[in-house]
Design a protein around this motif. Structure first.
Motif, PDB file in Angstrom:
ATOM      1  N   ARG A 186       1.035  -1.229  -0.089  1.00  0.00           N
ATOM      2  CA  ARG A 186      -0.048  -0.108  -0.024  1.00  0.00           C
ATOM      3  C   ARG A 186       0.945   1.272   0.046  1.00  0.00           C
ATOM      4  NH1 ARG A 186      -3.845  -2.439  -2.180  1.00  0.00           N
ATOM      5  NH2 ARG A 186      -5.351  -3.054  -1.064  1.00  0.00           N
ATOM      6  N   GLY A 187       2.182   1.110  -0.044  1.00  0.00           N
ATOM      7  CA  GLY A 187       2.977   2.496  -0.126  1.00  0.00           C
ATOM      8  C   GLY A 187       4.091   2.305   1.028  1.00  0.00           C
ATOM      9  N   ALA A 188       4.471   3.521   1.251  1.00  0.00           N
ATOM     10  CA  ALA A 188       5.534   3.825   2.172  1.00  0.00           C
ATOM     11  C   ALA A 188       5.528   5.531   2.525  1.00  0.00           C
ATOM     12  CB  ALA A 188       6.968   3.584   1.632  1.00  0.00           C
ATOM     13  N   LEU A 189       5.963   5.610   3.894  1.00  0.00           N
ATOM     14  CA  LEU A 189       6.182   6.960   4.246  1.00  0.00           C
ATOM     15  C   LEU A 189       7.596   7.233   4.030  1.00  0.00           C
ATOM     16  CD1 LEU A 189       4.066   7.019   7.661  1.00  0.00           C
ATOM     17  CD2 LEU A 189       3.556   7.892   5.399  1.00  0.00           C
ATOM     18  N   LEU A 190       7.852   8.450   3.551  1.00  0.00           N
ATOM     19  CA  LEU A 190       9.528   8.753   3.042  1.00  0.00           C
ATOM     20  C   LEU A 190       9.647  10.189   3.788  1.00  0.00           C
ATOM     21  CD1 LEU A 190       9.042   8.303  -0.625  1.00  0.00           C
ATOM     22  CD2 LEU A 190       9.841   6.374   1.111  1.00  0.00           C
ATOM     23  N   PRO A 191      10.870  10.288   4.119  1.00  0.00           N
ATOM     24  CA  PRO A 191      11.370  11.668   4.605  1.00  0.00           C
ATOM     25  C   PRO A 191      11.088  12.869   3.734  1.00  0.00           C
ATOM     26  CG  PRO A 191      13.003  10.110   4.854  1.00  0.00           C
ATOM     27  CD  PRO A 191      11.875   9.458   3.945  1.00  0.00           C
ATOM     28  N   LYS A 192      10.693  13.990   3.973  1.00  0.00           N
ATOM     29  CA  LYS A 192      10.278  15.020   3.176  1.00  0.00           C
ATOM     30  C   LYS A 192      11.401  15.262   2.182  1.00  0.00           C
ATOM     31  CE  LYS A 192       8.516  19.872   3.391  1.00  0.00           C
ATOM     32  NZ  LYS A 192       8.127  20.834   4.397  1.00  0.00           N
ATOM     33  N   ALA A 193      12.851  15.095   2.571  1.00  0.00           N
ATOM     34  CA  ALA A 193      13.979  15.500   1.662  1.00  0.00           C
ATOM     35  C   ALA A 193      14.193  14.619   0.596  1.00  0.00           C
ATOM     36  CB  ALA A 193      15.001  15.794   2.763  1.00  0.00           C
ATOM     37  N   ALA A 194      13.249  13.126   0.573  1.00  0.00           N
ATOM     38  CA  ALA A 194      13.918  12.256  -0.293  1.00  0.00           C
ATOM     39  C   ALA A 194      13.444  12.600  -1.605  1.00  0.00           C
ATOM     40  CB  ALA A 194      12.978  10.785   0.123  1.00  0.00           C
ATOM     41  N   GLU A 195      14.322  12.009  -2.645  1.00  0.00           N
ATOM     42  CA  GLU A 195      13.959  12.206  -4.052  1.00  0.00           C
ATOM     43  C   GLU A 195      13.362  10.982  -4.476  1.00  0.00           C
ATOM     44  OE1 GLU A 195      16.248  13.611  -8.074  1.00  0.00           O
ATOM     45  OE2 GLU A 195      17.133  12.089  -6.744  1.00  0.00           O
ATOM     46  N   VAL A 196      12.401  10.908  -5.300  1.00  0.00           N
ATOM     47  CA  VAL A 196      11.816   9.655  -5.582  1.00  0.00           C
ATOM     48  C   VAL A 196      11.735   9.601  -7.142  1.00  0.00           C
ATOM     49  CG1 VAL A 196       9.363   8.449  -5.690  1.00  0.00           C
ATOM     50  CG2 VAL A 196       9.981   9.606  -3.772  1.00  0.00           C
ATOM     51  N   VAL A 197      12.122   8.712  -7.572  1.00  0.00           N
ATOM     52  CA  VAL A 197      12.255   8.401  -9.259  1.00  0.00           C
ATOM     53  C   VAL A 197      11.433   7.291  -9.489  1.00  0.00           C
ATOM     54  CG1 VAL A 197      13.651   8.108 -11.213  1.00  0.00           C
ATOM     55  CG2 VAL A 197      14.773   9.391  -9.395  1.00  0.00           C
ATOM     56  N   ILE A 198      10.385   7.460 -10.463  1.00  0.00           N
ATOM     57  CA  ILE A 198       9.561   6.260 -10.760  1.00  0.00           C
ATOM     58  C   ILE A 198      10.022   6.059 -12.400  1.00  0.00           C
ATOM     59  CG2 ILE A 198       7.462   5.292 -11.179  1.00  0.00           C
ATOM     60  CD1 ILE A 198       6.571   7.254  -8.731  1.00  0.00           C
ATOM     61  N   GLU A 199      10.505   4.768 -12.624  1.00  0.00           N
ATOM     62  CA  GLU A 199      10.700   4.572 -14.214  1.00  0.00           C
ATOM     63  C   GLU A 199       9.258   3.803 -14.655  1.00  0.00           C
ATOM     64  OE1 GLU A 199      14.345   2.595 -14.299  1.00  0.00           O
ATOM     65  OE2 GLU A 199      15.697   4.585 -14.143  1.00  0.00           O
ATOM     66  N   VAL A 200       9.073   3.920 -15.739  1.00  0.00           N
ATOM     67  CA  VAL A 200       7.809   3.112 -16.512  1.00  0.00           C
ATOM     68  C   VAL A 200       8.645   2.192 -17.109  1.00  0.00           C
ATOM     69  CG1 VAL A 200       6.034   3.177 -18.119  1.00  0.00           C
ATOM     70  CG2 VAL A 200       6.292   5.257 -16.441  1.00  0.00           C
ATOM     71  N   MET A 201       8.415   0.742 -17.020  1.00  0.00           N
ATOM     72  CA  MET A 201       8.650  -0.421 -17.766  1.00  0.00           C
ATOM     73  C   MET A 201       7.803  -0.567 -18.832  1.00  0.00           C
ATOM     74  SD  MET A 201       9.593  -2.329 -14.235  1.00  0.00           S
ATOM     75  CE  MET A 201      10.279  -3.775 -15.172  1.00  0.00           C
ATOM     76  N   ASN A 202       8.325  -1.053 -20.043  1.00  0.00           N
ATOM     77  CA  ASN A 202       7.463  -1.218 -21.204  1.00  0.00           C
ATOM     78  C   ASN A 202       6.523  -0.189 -21.626  1.00  0.00           C
ATOM     79  OD1 ASN A 202       8.575  -3.976 -21.073  1.00  0.00           O
ATOM     80  ND2 ASN A 202       7.018  -4.750 -19.977  1.00  0.00           N
ATOM     81  N   PRO A 203       7.056   0.945 -21.759  1.00  0.00           N
ATOM     82  CA  PRO A 203       6.165   2.407 -21.834  1.00  0.00           C
ATOM     83  C   PRO A 203       5.337   2.132 -23.264  1.00  0.00           C
ATOM     84  CG  PRO A 203       8.430   2.937 -22.260  1.00  0.00           C
ATOM     85  CD  PRO A 203       8.466   1.512 -21.695  1.00  0.00           C
ATOM     86  N   GLU A 204       5.993   1.324 -24.287  1.00  0.00           N
ATOM     87  CA  GLU A 204       5.157   1.341 -25.602  1.00  0.00           C
ATOM     88  C   GLU A 204       3.985   0.635 -25.460  1.00  0.00           C
ATOM     89  OE1 GLU A 204       8.438   0.042 -24.993  1.00  0.00           O
ATOM     90  OE2 GLU A 204       9.745   1.773 -25.715  1.00  0.00           O
ATOM     91  N   ARG A 205       4.129  -0.812 -24.639  1.00  0.00           N
ATOM     92  CA  ARG A 205       2.853  -1.193 -24.570  1.00  0.00           C
ATOM     93  C   ARG A 205       2.056  -1.103 -23.362  1.00  0.00           C
ATOM     94  NH1 ARG A 205       4.060  -7.368 -23.525  1.00  0.00           N
ATOM     95  NH2 ARG A 205       1.849  -7.211 -23.793  1.00  0.00           N
ATOM     96  N   ARG A 206       2.677  -0.267 -22.367  1.00  0.00           N
ATOM     97  CA  ARG A 206       1.978   0.163 -21.228  1.00  0.00           C
ATOM     98  C   ARG A 206       2.097   1.571 -20.786  1.00  0.00           C
ATOM     99  NH1 ARG A 206       0.789  -4.597 -18.031  1.00  0.00           N
ATOM    100  NH2 ARG A 206       1.696  -6.500 -18.934  1.00  0.00           N
ATOM    101  N   PRO A 207       1.407   2.408 -21.762  1.00  0.00           N
ATOM    102  CA  PRO A 207       1.975   3.862 -21.650  1.00  0.00           C
ATOM    103  C   PRO A 207       1.240   4.509 -20.213  1.00  0.00           C
ATOM    104  CG  PRO A 207      -0.056   3.422 -23.041  1.00  0.00           C
ATOM    105  CD  PRO A 207       0.707   2.189 -22.925  1.00  0.00           C
ATOM    106  N   VAL A 208       1.779   5.568 -19.872  1.00  0.00           N
ATOM    107  CA  VAL A 208       1.682   5.942 -18.218  1.00  0.00           C
ATOM    108  C   VAL A 208       1.702   7.731 -18.534  1.00  0.00           C
ATOM    109  CG1 VAL A 208       2.462   6.400 -16.282  1.00  0.00           C
ATOM    110  CG2 VAL A 208       2.481   4.139 -17.013  1.00  0.00           C
TER     111      VAL A 208
END
Length: 253
Positions: A186-208
């Motif tokens: 269900r997710g996570a609690l992160l420090p306010k100073a954290a940097e989050v990077v989210i990469e999309v896998m298979n973006p051609e077939r699964r666009p985001v």
């Protein structure tokens, strides 16, 4: 103070009527001469007003002429100067989003509530999540994911079963939207100073797509999110009904 109030309103008829009433009673100072902005509308219009006031370091007091009005105060024409003088202030930092699209273009936007990634097609999205440069989740199969500020934690984040964050808690919520694998994550609690990077896998077939307070960018492949500590928004609330109290109260309804 009555000569230093700038009124602004959404296009809703109730907001426009309220604008006429308030301006007739208190006048309407130019925005560059005002000490405070009074926004008439709903939460969406409040977000628009805060973005418009960015860099002005000017407090914004909302009065609800919309639907939910979580960020707004009760509407009344009477005693506005007294309410403003006694108001409680909440200071919030937005999130800064940098989104890279499949065509190589990059886009930046700010979000006071949340940055969300949402699948665009019929197939679930597959996301890879890094926090402060360290891989934390190899593959999240889901309808999407979001990073929320405390101020925005009762909005989309809460609807996605994310936690309500106390104002001033110095944390961000990373919440999955309809996760399939890992099914119970269900997710996570992160420090306010954290940097989050989210990469999309298979973006051609699964666009985001990525969205920051209704600024949307399609076909993203990578989204970087961090708190914009250099930007401060000042919200005013009626005495005894501040944002901290509202966030606490929301957990018991």
């Amino acid at each position: 103070m009555t000569g230093n109030i700038h009124f602004t309103a959404s296009q809703a008829p109730s907001a426009c009527n309220a604008l006429v009433e308030l301006v007739a009673r208190y006048g309407n100072a130019p925005s560059d001469k005002a000490d405070v902005v009074v926004a008439l509308g709903g939460d969406g219009f409040m977000l628009q007003t805060l973005h418009a006031m960015q860099g002005r370091d000017m407090p914004v007091y909302g009065m609800n002429r919309g639907t939910v009005g979580f960020l707004m105060n009760t509407y009344s024409v009477d005693d506005l100067p007294e309410r403003l003088a006694a108001a409680e202030e909440a200071v919030i930092n937005p999130l800064r989003m940098r989104a890279t699209c499949a065509n190589g273009t990059c886009h930046e936007a700010l979000a006071i509530n949340e940055v969300s990634l949402l699948r665009e097609g019929p197939q679930a999205a597959k996301l890879r999540i890094y926090v402060d440069g360290r891989l934390r989740m190899e593959e999240l199969v889901c309808d999407g994911a979001l990073v929320s500020t405390p101020a925005g934690s009762t909005a989309y984040n809460y609807s996605a079963h994310g936690p309500i964050l106390p104002i001033g808690s110095e944390v961000l919520a990373l919440t999955a939207i309809a996760p399939f694998r890992p099914r119970r994550w269900r997710g996570a609690l992160l420090p306010k100073a954290a940097e989050v990077v989210i990469e999309v896998m298979n973006p051609e077939r699964r666009p985001v797509m990525a969205d920051a307070d209704s600024r949307s960018f399609r076909h993203v492949t990578r989204v970087e999110i961090r708190s914009a500590s250099d930007i401060r928004h000042h919200l005013l609330f009626d005495d005894g009904h501040g944002l901290a109290e509202r966030l606490l109260r929301e957990q018991f309804v």
